[in-house]
Design a protein around this motif. Sequence first.
Motif, PDB file in Angstrom:
ATOM      1  N   PRO A  49       0.836  -1.217   0.000  1.00  0.00           N
ATOM      2  CA  PRO A  49       0.000   0.000   0.000  1.00  0.00           C
ATOM      3  C   PRO A  49       0.861   1.254   0.000  1.00  0.00           C
ATOM      4  N   GLY A  50       0.289   2.358  -0.458  1.00  0.00           N
ATOM      5  CA  GLY A  50       0.974   3.638  -0.342  1.00  0.00           C
ATOM      6  C   GLY A  50       1.240   3.962   1.117  1.00  0.00           C
ATOM      7  N   PHE A  51       2.397   4.553   1.389  1.00  0.00           N
ATOM      8  CA  PHE A  51       2.775   4.857   2.767  1.00  0.00           C
ATOM      9  C   PHE A  51       1.921   5.994   3.323  1.00  0.00           C
ATOM     10  N   VAL A  52       1.686   5.939   4.626  1.00  0.00           N
ATOM     11  CA  VAL A  52       0.877   6.930   5.337  1.00  0.00           C
ATOM     12  C   VAL A  52       1.745   7.544   6.431  1.00  0.00           C
ATOM     13  N   ASP A  53       2.081   8.811   6.284  1.00  0.00           N
ATOM     14  CA  ASP A  53       2.938   9.506   7.253  1.00  0.00           C
ATOM     15  C   ASP A  53       2.103  10.548   7.985  1.00  0.00           C
ATOM     16  N   VAL A  54       1.897  10.350   9.273  1.00  0.00           N
ATOM     17  CA  VAL A  54       1.024  11.241  10.038  1.00  0.00           C
ATOM     18  C   VAL A  54       1.803  12.234  10.890  1.00  0.00           C
ATOM     19  N   HIS A  55       3.122  12.318  10.673  1.00  0.00           N
ATOM     20  CA  HIS A  55       3.937  13.273  11.446  1.00  0.00           C
ATOM     21  C   HIS A  55       5.094  13.721  10.566  1.00  0.00           C
ATOM     22  N   CYS A  56       4.896  14.828   9.859  1.00  0.00           N
ATOM     23  CA  CYS A  56       5.890  15.315   8.904  1.00  0.00           C
ATOM     24  C   CYS A  56       5.841  16.836   8.858  1.00  0.00           C
ATOM     25  N   HIS A  82       8.746   9.350  -2.998  1.00  0.00           N
ATOM     26  CA  HIS A  82       9.335   8.281  -2.186  1.00  0.00           C
ATOM     27  C   HIS A  82       8.275   7.360  -1.585  1.00  0.00           C
ATOM     28  N   GLY A  83       7.032   7.431  -2.113  1.00  0.00           N
ATOM     29  CA  GLY A  83       6.033   6.439  -1.761  1.00  0.00           C
ATOM     30  C   GLY A  83       4.981   6.860  -0.754  1.00  0.00           C
ATOM     31  N   THR A  84       5.055   8.077  -0.220  1.00  0.00           N
ATOM     32  CA  THR A  84       4.058   8.516   0.757  1.00  0.00           C
ATOM     33  C   THR A  84       2.873   9.100   0.012  1.00  0.00           C
ATOM     34  N   THR A  85       1.762   8.381   0.033  1.00  0.00           N
ATOM     35  CA  THR A  85       0.566   8.793  -0.700  1.00  0.00           C
ATOM     36  C   THR A  85      -0.461   9.478   0.193  1.00  0.00           C
ATOM     37  N   SER A  86      -0.282   9.400   1.512  1.00  0.00           N
ATOM     38  CA  SER A  86      -1.138  10.115   2.464  1.00  0.00           C
ATOM     39  C   SER A  86      -0.226  10.802   3.468  1.00  0.00           C
ATOM     40  N   LEU A  87      -0.351  12.126   3.590  1.00  0.00           N
ATOM     41  CA  LEU A  87       0.581  12.907   4.394  1.00  0.00           C
ATOM     42  C   LEU A  87      -0.178  13.890   5.274  1.00  0.00           C
ATOM     43  N   VAL A  88       0.153  13.885   6.567  1.00  0.00           N
ATOM     44  CA  VAL A  88      -0.382  14.853   7.516  1.00  0.00           C
ATOM     45  C   VAL A  88       0.678  15.920   7.756  1.00  0.00           C
ATOM     46  N   ALA A  89       0.295  17.180   7.644  1.00  0.00           N
ATOM     47  CA  ALA A  89       1.224  18.302   7.828  1.00  0.00           C
ATOM     48  C   ALA A  89       1.334  18.643   9.309  1.00  0.00           C
ATOM     49  N   SER A  90       2.556  18.548   9.845  1.00  0.00           N
ATOM     50  CA  SER A  90       2.790  18.856  11.255  1.00  0.00           C
ATOM     51  C   SER A  90       3.363  20.255  11.404  1.00  0.00           C
ATOM     52  N   LEU A  91       2.826  20.997  12.356  1.00  0.00           N
ATOM     53  CA  LEU A  91       3.302  22.334  12.670  1.00  0.00           C
ATOM     54  C   LEU A  91       3.973  22.322  14.033  1.00  0.00           C
ATOM     55  N   VAL A  92       5.081  23.063  14.168  1.00  0.00           N
ATOM     56  CA  VAL A  92       5.763  23.168  15.453  1.00  0.00           C
ATOM     57  C   VAL A  92       5.249  24.387  16.207  1.00  0.00           C
ATOM     58  N   THR A  93       5.691  24.505  17.455  1.00  0.00           N
ATOM     59  CA  THR A  93       5.274  25.603  18.315  1.00  0.00           C
ATOM     60  C   THR A  93       5.570  26.955  17.679  1.00  0.00           C
ATOM     61  N   ASP A  94       4.585  27.830  17.750  1.00  0.00           N
ATOM     62  CA  ASP A  94       4.719  29.196  17.258  1.00  0.00           C
ATOM     63  C   ASP A  94       3.685  30.037  17.994  1.00  0.00           C
ATOM     64  N   ALA A 266       9.889  14.403   9.565  1.00  0.00           N
ATOM     65  CA  ALA A 266      10.827  15.012   8.621  1.00  0.00           C
ATOM     66  C   ALA A 266      10.715  16.527   8.620  1.00  0.00           C
ATOM     67  N   MET A 267      11.862  17.183   8.394  1.00  0.00           N
ATOM     68  CA  MET A 267      11.869  18.623   8.164  1.00  0.00           C
ATOM     69  C   MET A 267      12.297  18.881   6.721  1.00  0.00           C
ATOM     70  N   GLY A 268      12.583  20.125   6.370  1.00  0.00           N
ATOM     71  CA  GLY A 268      12.775  20.504   4.982  1.00  0.00           C
ATOM     72  C   GLY A 268      13.866  19.770   4.239  1.00  0.00           C
ATOM     73  N   ALA A 269      14.876  19.278   4.953  1.00  0.00           N
ATOM     74  CA  ALA A 269      16.007  18.627   4.283  1.00  0.00           C
ATOM     75  C   ALA A 269      15.727  17.183   3.890  1.00  0.00           C
ATOM     76  N   ALA A 270      14.563  16.626   4.251  1.00  0.00           N
ATOM     77  CA  ALA A 270      14.218  15.283   3.789  1.00  0.00           C
ATOM     78  C   ALA A 270      14.089  15.303   2.265  1.00  0.00           C
ATOM     79  N   ALA A 271      14.669  14.302   1.619  1.00  0.00           N
ATOM     80  CA  ALA A 271      14.673  14.244   0.148  1.00  0.00           C
ATOM     81  C   ALA A 271      15.260  15.516  -0.439  1.00  0.00           C
TER      82      ALA A 271
END
Length: 373
Positions: A49-56, A82-94, A266-271
Amino acid sequence: MILTADHLITPARTCAAAWVRVDGDRILEVGEGRPPSPADRHLPGTLVPGFVDVHCHGGGGASFTTGDASDAQQVVAAHLRHGTTSLVASLVTDGIDELERSVRALGQLVTDGQLAGVHLEGPWLSRDYCGAHEPTLLRPPSPEEVDRLLAAGDAAVTMVTIAPELDGAIDAVRRLVRAGVVVGVGHTDATWEQAREAIDAGATVATHLFNQIRPLHHRRPGPIAALLEDERVWVELVSDGTHVHPAMLRLARTGAPERIMLVTDAMGAAAAEDGDYRLGPIHVRVRDGIARTPTGAIAGSTLTMAGAVRHSVASGFTLEQAVDAATRAPAAALGLADVGEIRRGARADFVVLDGDLGVTHVMRAGVWVTRHR
């Protein structure tokens, strides 16, 4: 369209010489052996299955934390290759104003189906375990701030990480759960009892277990023990060789065998390349693929989900266990009903892995993505 593959991991079962029938963006049938009619395409390797990343937080040189739609689309495209077909956008403290703007901007991409949701990792975290979060912006949760950020996304916020020992945190957990939001326990100095109280209030995820959390102790077990032993909790792991030792990955798998979910954090430097980046308000320097703040704290990863699967297998997971943790488990944890499995009625999201577990082909919603090697 009928596709055949040398092997298939659904991940409920592993098949040899399997086939799937796709119509539009949906899977119509899955079978083993010879297909009912000649295949339109054979895929050498293992179909998963397509990868599911819930923390990126980012990738491909861009970041979700800017709140810019074009940056977000760049992140999505980088991880999709790189195979992630479902992605959740994570925001840091601001600041709350900045987070509100980011949630509002990303919410449109959730509505459009480009993102699977938004994850607020902060600002309701422990200063003692803040990691790459700006400590001066951390605070206890208030009902007004919780409601404000939930309203900004118009149901786009799918997960919030919170430290349960903070004043008002347990009430916030209940408030979030009532709103249909998944709550993670992380960046916390909670006791075992406080973590248990959060779980009983509805928290169901351990945010990147072992990282930025009070460690295990034989007389004061702390939150790790509470999260691992409770079958209501899904356990995030950053499997990149930097965040967690392989022995601890195996310990978590033993303690929660059906509840492990791989995430990249992952942060901006991934891939992308080494260099200087921003993670929300924090400056991050990436050298040799490791992201750190000026204080030396690890600031997310440069991982892809395909890399997490490879490292997990190298650390002692079976391929089936690693695929399950990268697909079914995270989808189930966030209630993403039509992804994470190869089954009738699911969205046609596929990844083809070669013998070295490299990604050779990616399909999302029935459409092939540019071949990646």
